[in-house]
Design a protein around this motif. Sequence first.
Motif, mmCIF file in Angstrom:
data_model
loop_
_atom_site.group_PDB
_atom_site.id
_atom_site.type_symbol
_atom_site.label_atom_id
_atom_site.label_comp_id
_atom_site.label_asym_id
_atom_site.label_seq_id
_atom_site.Cartn_x
_atom_site.Cartn_y
_atom_site.Cartn_z
ATOM 1 N N VAL A 320 0.853 -1.183 0.000
ATOM 2 C CA VAL A 320 0.000 0.000 0.000
ATOM 3 C C VAL A 320 0.893 1.238 0.000
ATOM 4 N N MET A 321 0.767 2.049 -1.040
ATOM 5 C CA MET A 321 1.563 3.269 -1.167
ATOM 6 C C MET A 321 0.658 4.487 -1.065
ATOM 7 N N PHE A 322 1.011 5.419 -0.178
ATOM 8 C CA PHE A 322 0.325 6.704 -0.072
ATOM 9 C C PHE A 322 1.278 7.766 -0.601
ATOM 10 N N TYR A 323 0.914 8.395 -1.714
ATOM 11 C CA TYR A 323 1.756 9.397 -2.363
ATOM 12 C C TYR A 323 1.339 10.776 -1.859
ATOM 13 N N PHE A 324 2.215 11.410 -1.063
ATOM 14 C CA PHE A 324 1.800 12.661 -0.435
ATOM 15 C C PHE A 324 2.491 13.893 -1.005
ATOM 16 N N ALA A 325 3.492 13.731 -1.858
ATOM 17 C CA ALA A 325 4.148 14.897 -2.466
ATOM 18 C C ALA A 325 5.121 14.415 -3.540
ATOM 19 N N GLY A 326 5.565 15.355 -4.380
ATOM 20 C CA GLY A 326 6.574 15.055 -5.387
ATOM 21 C C GLY A 326 5.998 14.365 -6.606
ATOM 22 N N GLU A 327 6.899 14.009 -7.523
ATOM 23 C CA GLU A 327 6.506 13.350 -8.769
ATOM 24 C C GLU A 327 6.687 11.847 -8.640
ATOM 25 N N THR A 328 5.676 11.113 -9.056
ATOM 26 C CA THR A 328 5.709 9.656 -8.977
ATOM 27 C C THR A 328 6.177 9.104 -10.319
ATOM 28 N N ALA A 329 7.489 8.971 -10.472
ATOM 29 C CA ALA A 329 8.053 8.617 -11.779
ATOM 30 C C ALA A 329 7.598 7.245 -12.243
ATOM 31 N N ALA A 330 7.554 6.260 -11.340
ATOM 32 C CA ALA A 330 7.255 4.896 -11.752
ATOM 33 C C ALA A 330 5.828 4.743 -12.248
ATOM 34 N N ARG A 331 4.920 5.566 -11.748
ATOM 35 C CA ARG A 331 3.518 5.427 -12.128
ATOM 36 C C ARG A 331 3.052 6.594 -12.989
ATOM 37 N N LYS A 332 3.995 7.322 -13.573
ATOM 38 C CA LYS A 332 3.641 8.428 -14.460
ATOM 39 C C LYS A 332 2.767 7.907 -15.600
ATOM 40 N N GLY A 333 1.647 8.591 -15.830
ATOM 41 C CA GLY A 333 0.722 8.161 -16.864
ATOM 42 C C GLY A 333 -0.355 7.226 -16.369
ATOM 43 N N SER A 334 -0.332 6.888 -15.075
ATOM 44 C CA SER A 334 -1.322 5.941 -14.539
ATOM 45 C C SER A 334 -2.475 6.641 -13.849
ATOM 46 N N GLY A 335 -2.358 7.957 -13.638
ATOM 47 C CA GLY A 335 -3.367 8.691 -12.887
ATOM 48 C C GLY A 335 -3.008 8.879 -11.435
ATOM 49 N N ILE A 336 -1.927 8.262 -10.949
ATOM 50 C CA ILE A 336 -1.484 8.437 -9.572
ATOM 51 C C ILE A 336 -0.966 9.861 -9.402
ATOM 52 N N VAL A 337 -1.506 10.575 -8.395
ATOM 53 C CA VAL A 337 -1.096 11.951 -8.114
ATOM 54 C C VAL A 337 -1.000 12.113 -6.597
ATOM 55 N N THR A 338 -0.655 13.334 -6.168
ATOM 56 C CA THR A 338 -0.623 13.615 -4.736
ATOM 57 C C THR A 338 -1.987 13.332 -4.118
ATOM 58 N N GLY A 339 -1.985 12.597 -3.026
ATOM 59 C CA GLY A 339 -3.221 12.198 -2.371
ATOM 60 C C GLY A 339 -3.723 10.831 -2.776
ATOM 61 N N SER A 340 -3.025 10.178 -3.693
ATOM 62 C CA SER A 340 -3.431 8.848 -4.138
ATOM 63 C C SER A 340 -2.898 7.769 -3.202
ATOM 64 N N VAL A 341 -3.657 6.679 -3.107
ATOM 65 C CA VAL A 341 -3.202 5.444 -2.460
ATOM 66 C C VAL A 341 -3.331 4.324 -3.473
ATOM 67 N N SER A 342 -2.256 3.562 -3.654
ATOM 68 C CA SER A 342 -2.315 2.387 -4.519
ATOM 69 C C SER A 342 -2.238 1.131 -3.664
ATOM 70 N N LEU A 343 -3.008 0.122 -4.052
ATOM 71 C CA LEU A 343 -2.950 -1.199 -3.440
ATOM 72 C C LEU A 343 -2.509 -2.178 -4.507
ATOM 73 N N HIS A 344 -1.341 -2.792 -4.311
ATOM 74 C CA HIS A 344 -0.840 -3.826 -5.211
ATOM 75 C C HIS A 344 -0.776 -5.123 -4.404
ATOM 76 N N PRO A 345 -1.717 -6.023 -4.659
ATOM 77 C CA PRO A 345 -1.872 -7.195 -3.790
ATOM 78 C C PRO A 345 -0.867 -8.294 -4.084
ATOM 79 N N ALA A 346 -0.721 -9.182 -3.111
ATOM 80 C CA ALA A 346 0.099 -10.378 -3.311
ATOM 81 C C ALA A 346 -0.469 -11.190 -4.468
ATOM 82 N N ALA A 347 0.399 -11.986 -5.089
ATOM 83 C CA ALA A 347 0.039 -12.839 -6.225
ATOM 84 C C ALA A 347 -0.169 -12.035 -7.499
ATOM 85 N N TYR A 348 0.407 -10.828 -7.535
ATOM 86 C CA TYR A 348 0.239 -9.976 -8.706
ATOM 87 C C TYR A 348 1.579 -9.274 -8.977
#
Length: 409
Positions: A320-348
């Motif tokens: 679980v990643m909470f992006y609170f500032a700066g540029e998210t280089a790895a997820r650029k183009g995915s819609g992830i911005v400041t204030g986003s939380v991503s969930l990347h589950p096991a087995a994926y």
Amino acid sequence: MVYYRAVGAVPRKRHALFSLEDGTECFEEFIGEEGFSGPGSLLYHVRVPSNLVDSRPWDVGDLRTEPNRPLRPHHFRLPDLFPPGSERGNDLVRHRRLVLANQDVRISYVVADSPSPLYSNGIGDEVVFIESGAAVLESVFGRLEVRQGDNVVVPRVGIHRWLPVDVEANGPLRAYCVEGSGHIRPPERHRSKYGQFLEGSPVTERDLRVPEGPFVAADLDVDTEVYVKHQDASGVAGSVVVYDHHPFDVVGWDGHLYPYALNYRDFSPVVGELIQPPPTYQVFEGEGFVVCNFVPRPLEFHPQAIKVPYYHSNVDSDEVMFYFAGETAARKGSGIVTGSVSLHPAAYTHGPVRAAYLDSVNHTVATEMAFMVDTFRRLGIGEGARACDLPDYPWTWAGRGPETGANDA
């Protein structure tokens, strides 16, 4: 365990009758981990700390979760949970909205502009990350000023409250709350067998800010409510207990257990020729989960180094990643911005989009700032997450998400 402190008036010997110089009698309380076998502190009250006069239920809100089925990654937009103006009258304790949870940890988000009631989490320690705003944490251990970027660790059962500071200037208090089911400590590999941070640790005792005290309430002899989170047969429950005095009656304490704050700016990242794995950024460990802070840093210096996280499968963890500032280089183009939380589950398998992976060799500095929780049991999705889920996120790697348009290949 952090380090030993002695604050205010404490007797020379433990477990002996103790009075202040003016004759005021004091009553000793032990707050300790693992029964009487772990880190703890002794507190000296001027009222009897067990004097209850009432108790009633407290509705802690909707803490139900749904399984992540069918299995997929998620993108949650936390700002959508609290539109501008909705924070009015909210406090950090009673207005949390559950994002993700399992048996070991609950992750919530809150935006608040008002003081909280007195509160005690009887289930586990908490790490409260201050996304923005400023506050004072008042507790039986004293007063601790906290600010944007602080990881604030509050030990189990310690009575405390949150007071936002100058909301007009600082904005409301935005907090990402991680509640454990046990104790939360700095990583064992960063500490000696005696508890001291090792040479080479990215954090040292000098980086920890601790309460100033003692802090005694102005009017002690009033019935005072404390909101308590605890467990019963149905799971997490709440009660409001009433003491015949104000619990902030501690004139002194000593020990190794107390709240403290670590700001992400004081974390010293390790930089190498090639990319370092996520555990390099670990700041805490709990029972069944770990916490990492990703901070700005110079990037790797091998001429062909991949400078975003390589593709990886979470064999054991939900990430679980909470992006609170700066540029998210790895997820650029995915819609992830400041204030986003991503969930990347096991087995994926997950990682950067194709273009970010290939272009990363040209980058020199990382500006991403993120707060990560890795759990070792599967997470369920809470009502807060369901309310701000972006359903097209799983398809953004293939170029079919709402932000990427055509396939980026």
